[in-house]
Scaffold this motif. Structure first.
Motif, PDB file in Angstrom:
ATOM      1  N   PRO A 278       0.817  -1.360  -0.013  1.00 28.49           N
ATOM      2  CA  PRO A 278       0.077   0.099   0.074  1.00 28.49           C
ATOM      3  C   PRO A 278       0.819   1.202  -0.136  1.00 28.49           C
ATOM      4  O   PRO A 278       1.817   1.084   0.494  1.00 28.49           O
ATOM      5  N   ASN A 279       0.260   2.443  -0.717  1.00 29.56           N
ATOM      6  CA  ASN A 279       0.953   3.657  -0.403  1.00 29.56           C
ATOM      7  C   ASN A 279       2.206   3.755  -1.109  1.00 29.56           C
ATOM      8  O   ASN A 279       2.933   4.857  -0.601  1.00 29.56           O
ATOM      9  N   LEU A 288      -6.216   8.784  -5.898  1.00 31.96           N
ATOM     10  CA  LEU A 288      -6.161   9.326  -7.203  1.00 31.96           C
ATOM     11  C   LEU A 288      -6.073   7.926  -8.229  1.00 31.96           C
ATOM     12  O   LEU A 288      -6.845   7.851  -9.291  1.00 31.96           O
ATOM     13  N   LEU A 289      -5.516   6.753  -7.433  1.00 35.80           N
ATOM     14  CA  LEU A 289      -5.273   5.464  -8.459  1.00 35.80           C
ATOM     15  C   LEU A 289      -6.667   5.172  -8.606  1.00 35.80           C
ATOM     16  O   LEU A 289      -7.063   4.331  -9.499  1.00 35.80           O
ATOM     17  N   TYR A 317      -2.705  -5.596 -18.811  1.00 37.71           N
ATOM     18  CA  TYR A 317      -3.115  -6.135 -17.413  1.00 37.71           C
ATOM     19  C   TYR A 317      -3.963  -5.350 -16.728  1.00 37.71           C
ATOM     20  O   TYR A 317      -4.947  -5.854 -16.171  1.00 37.71           O
ATOM     21  N   ALA A 318      -4.086  -4.037 -16.828  1.00 41.09           N
ATOM     22  CA  ALA A 318      -5.164  -3.110 -16.231  1.00 41.09           C
ATOM     23  C   ALA A 318      -6.269  -2.769 -17.011  1.00 41.09           C
ATOM     24  O   ALA A 318      -7.143  -2.141 -16.776  1.00 41.09           O
ATOM     25  N   ALA A 420      -3.697  -2.848 -12.288  1.00 41.49           N
ATOM     26  CA  ALA A 420      -4.184  -4.095 -12.706  1.00 41.49           C
ATOM     27  C   ALA A 420      -4.796  -4.707 -11.599  1.00 41.49           C
ATOM     28  O   ALA A 420      -6.145  -5.066 -11.821  1.00 41.49           O
ATOM     29  N   ASN A 421      -4.514  -4.533 -10.291  1.00 40.37           N
ATOM     30  CA  ASN A 421      -5.070  -5.035  -9.011  1.00 40.37           C
ATOM     31  C   ASN A 421      -6.518  -4.374  -8.714  1.00 40.37           C
ATOM     32  O   ASN A 421      -7.508  -4.842  -8.388  1.00 40.37           O
ATOM     33  N   ARG A 422      -6.387  -3.005  -9.274  1.00 39.68           N
ATOM     34  CA  ARG A 422      -7.582  -2.040  -8.907  1.00 39.68           C
ATOM     35  C   ARG A 422      -8.590  -2.247 -10.035  1.00 39.68           C
ATOM     36  O   ARG A 422      -9.876  -1.726  -9.814  1.00 39.68           O
ATOM     37  N   HIS A 423      -8.280  -2.712 -11.055  1.00 38.95           N
ATOM     38  CA  HIS A 423      -9.207  -2.978 -12.307  1.00 38.95           C
ATOM     39  C   HIS A 423      -9.597  -4.453 -12.733  1.00 38.95           C
ATOM     40  O   HIS A 423      -9.589  -4.719 -13.892  1.00 38.95           O
TER      41      HIS A 423
END
Length: 609
Positions: A278-279, A288-289, A317-318, A420-423
């Motif tokens: 994180p961060n 923002l991300l 990937y994202a 990619a993890n967030r999407h």
């Protein structure tokens, strides 16, 4: 441009200034000089060429004094000769300057009309004359500098001394880096920390528009209106060991072999078994991300190539759209910015003029936010961006970037995996990619073992004056970077193309005197690449293929050569395949006898447009 050192001390400063200039040689330059206040007069020595040539002149007729300025110059206005070398003297004043004054012609013409005679073709001498004239009107050195810089248009970092005020140096910055080194009974100015690290590790970084006055005991900073401002003193983590060449023949060779540890530093405490920690991009990064729906990447040179690789990663990937643009072009067109677009600025130094200006220009264009990927924590780019990721590459002395590129790739890989993890990337696949990324330093270390074979390869390459580099997918930017390295340090003309473009023009160049370097890892595009290479072989071209273990390329090269690069996986392959291309460029340049660390006409940090 290119390098500034200034000292106020209780000891003779000329030797300190020369040591500082030698520490700045990596930035590239074509002349150098020193000016010292000596019993009410300005003593100066300048020379075209290397610092050692100027130093020899100084040693032949040395002078003493406790206040001085020095400079390595990379010619912008005026030819690279002694007359145009810094420091420039006008009456009571001597000055050194990095940057370009865009309105110098009108200022010069105005002064000529009043009868002033100039001794050089530089924009810098105009500033010296203006400051001297104002001191003649009764201003102090600080007042004269403040009044003068308010008139200037363009970029500058300056250090000025006056024979009327011994024991004092006034500096100013706008668009070019300048920092203060804080000592005990002595203080310093420098273009970067490497100029000063041998005398102090306590640094004060100036902001845009700052004017600073240093004496032996005081450092005073003000803004352009003369109002005092506070700037924090930092302890630099740079050490003298980091800027030593050690057992290596050149800094570039050392930095190529530094890459496993440099990439380890980039990844350390940032990627774990279950993803990016994180961060790592800053405390505001989560908001923002999470909102990011697209990215614009701006960069120059090698950093631009790193951005091109990142485009493939992030889009695959994202599943976010990415545009990558040369920063100098971005500034001068009307860019369409879709909603929730993050601007990513990449720079080794964080002072690259075009990239920094593009970051500033982006603020009026409605981006979600800005992210800097950079190697210098105190740089302007890092301080002005919303988010930042430090590459932790350590000092890079060779003008041709090597570890800067691979550490930027490591940082961009972290960004790709975070997005990619967030999407919605499948968690199992994300875990696999994280494991591959953690293997990057080891894979680079294995690639370095190819050096003996590449030395043999370079011996057959060195006679050629032209070369083509080919790649497909994310390896097209790798081919671009390999081509750039070769031309930068060996002066061999080299071009890079997506391999599929070969028959759309470049194939006309191929014959027995045109080596063609191909980056050929396993993957879905390999068969396509093989067809492209057959076209080269059919026309007598000499193929040099870098392939991994399972490509079945042995019958492709004919009278050329193939070297096996064990990347281990497609994700980290761009970074790994870059390494043998760096080694090839390096050893070809060594055999051609060029100045590998300081190639002609190039500067390490391009701080002017």
């Amino acid at each position: 441009m290119c390098g500034i050192v200034a000292v106020v001390a209780q000891r003779d400063v000329a030797p300190l200034l020369i040591v500082g200039l030698k520490a700045l040689e990596y930035r590239g330059y074509d002349s150098s000089g020193v000016a010292v206040l000596d019993h009410g007069s300005i003593k100066r020595v300048r020379a075209k060429g290397k610092v050692r040539e100027m130093e020899a002149r100084y040693l032949a007729d040395p002078f003493s004094g406790g206040t001085g300025i020095a400079h390595t110059r990379w010619a912008t206005h005026g030819a690279p000769n002694e007359a145009n070398a810094h420091p420039h003297v006008a009456g009571r004043v001597a000055i050194v300057h990095n940057g370009i004054i865009e309105n110098h012609v009108s200022l010069r013409n105005s002064m000529k009309a009043r009868g002033h005679t100039f001794q050089s073709d530089t924009d810098t001498e105009v500033m010296a004359a203006l400051i001297d004239g104002r001191i003649g009107q009764g201003m102090t050195l600080r007042e004269a500098v403040l009044t003068t810089v308010r008139e200037l248009e363009g970029a500058y970092a300056i250090a000025v001394i006056s024979r009327d005020e011994p024991g004092r140096v006034v500096g100013a910055r706008c668009g070019a880096p300048l920092l203060v080194g804080v000592g005990i009974g002595e203080n310093f100015l420098g273009s970067d920390a490497q100029a000063l690290i041998q005398v102090t590790n306590r640094m004060l970084y100036l902001d845009e528009g700052d004017v600073v006055e240093i004496t032996r005991d005081h450092v005073q900073v003000c803004d352009l209106d003369g109002r005092p401002v506070e700037r924090t003193v930092h302890e630099s983590e740079l050490s003298t060991d980091e800027v030593e060449r050690g057992e290596y023949r050149h800094y570039m060779q050392k930095e190529i072999f530094d890459q496993p540890s440099a990439v380890t530093n980039t990844l350390e405490a940032r990627v774990g078994p279950r993803g990016v920690l994180p961060n790592i991009f800053g405390s505001d990064s989560d908001t923002l991300l999470r909102r990011t729906r697209g990215l614009h990447v701006i960069a120059c040179g090698t950093s631009y190539h790193a951005g091109l690789v990142a485009k493939y990663w992030i889009e695959e990937y994202a599943r976010l759209p990415v545009s990558v643009e040369v920063a100098s072009e971005y500034r001068y067109r009307e860019v369409v910015v879709p909603a929730d677009t993050l601007l990513v600025a990449i720079s080794q130094s964080g002072e690259t003029a075009d990239t920094l200006a593009a970051l500033r220009e982006s603020r009026r264009r409605g981006y979600l936010g800005t992210l800097a990927i950079c190697n210098v924590p105190e740089s302007s780019l890092v301080r002005e961006a919303d988010l930042k990721l430090m590459t932790r590459a350590g000092p890079e002395i060779g003008v041709a970037s090597t570890k800067a590129f691979t550490t930027q790739l490591a940082g961009l890989a972290l960004l790709a995996l975070e997005l990619a993890n967030r999407h919605g990337l499948d968690p199992e696949r994300l875990d696999m990619l994280c494991a591959e990324l953690r293997r990057m330093p080891l894979a680079i270390r294995d690639a370095l073992k190819l050096e003996p074979a590449i030395i043999d390869l370079a011996a057959g390459f060195v006679r050629h004056e032209h070369a083509l580099f080919l790649g497909r997918g994310a390896h097209y930017p790798v081919a671009l970077e390999g081509s750039l390295k070769l031309k930068e340090i060996s002066y061999i003309h080299a071009e890079a193309y997506p391999a599929g473009e070969l028959k759309h023009g470049p194939l006309a160049l191929v014959d027995e005197d045109m080596p063609v370097v191909a980056v050929a890892p396993s993957g879905p595009l390999l068969d396509k690449l093989k067809s492209n290479l057959q076209e080269v072989r059919a026309r007598g071209g000499r193929l040099i293929v870098f392939a991994d273990g399972g490509t079945g390329m042995d019958d492709m090269t004919g009278h050329g050569a193939m070297l096996r690069v064990a990347s281990g996986c497609s994700f980290i392959a761009p970074a790994v395949f870059t390494v043998p291309l760096q080694l090839l460029a390096y050893h070809v340049a060594v055999l051609r006898g060029t100045d590998v660390d300081q190639p002609r006409n190039l500067a390490k940090s391009v701080t002017v447009e």
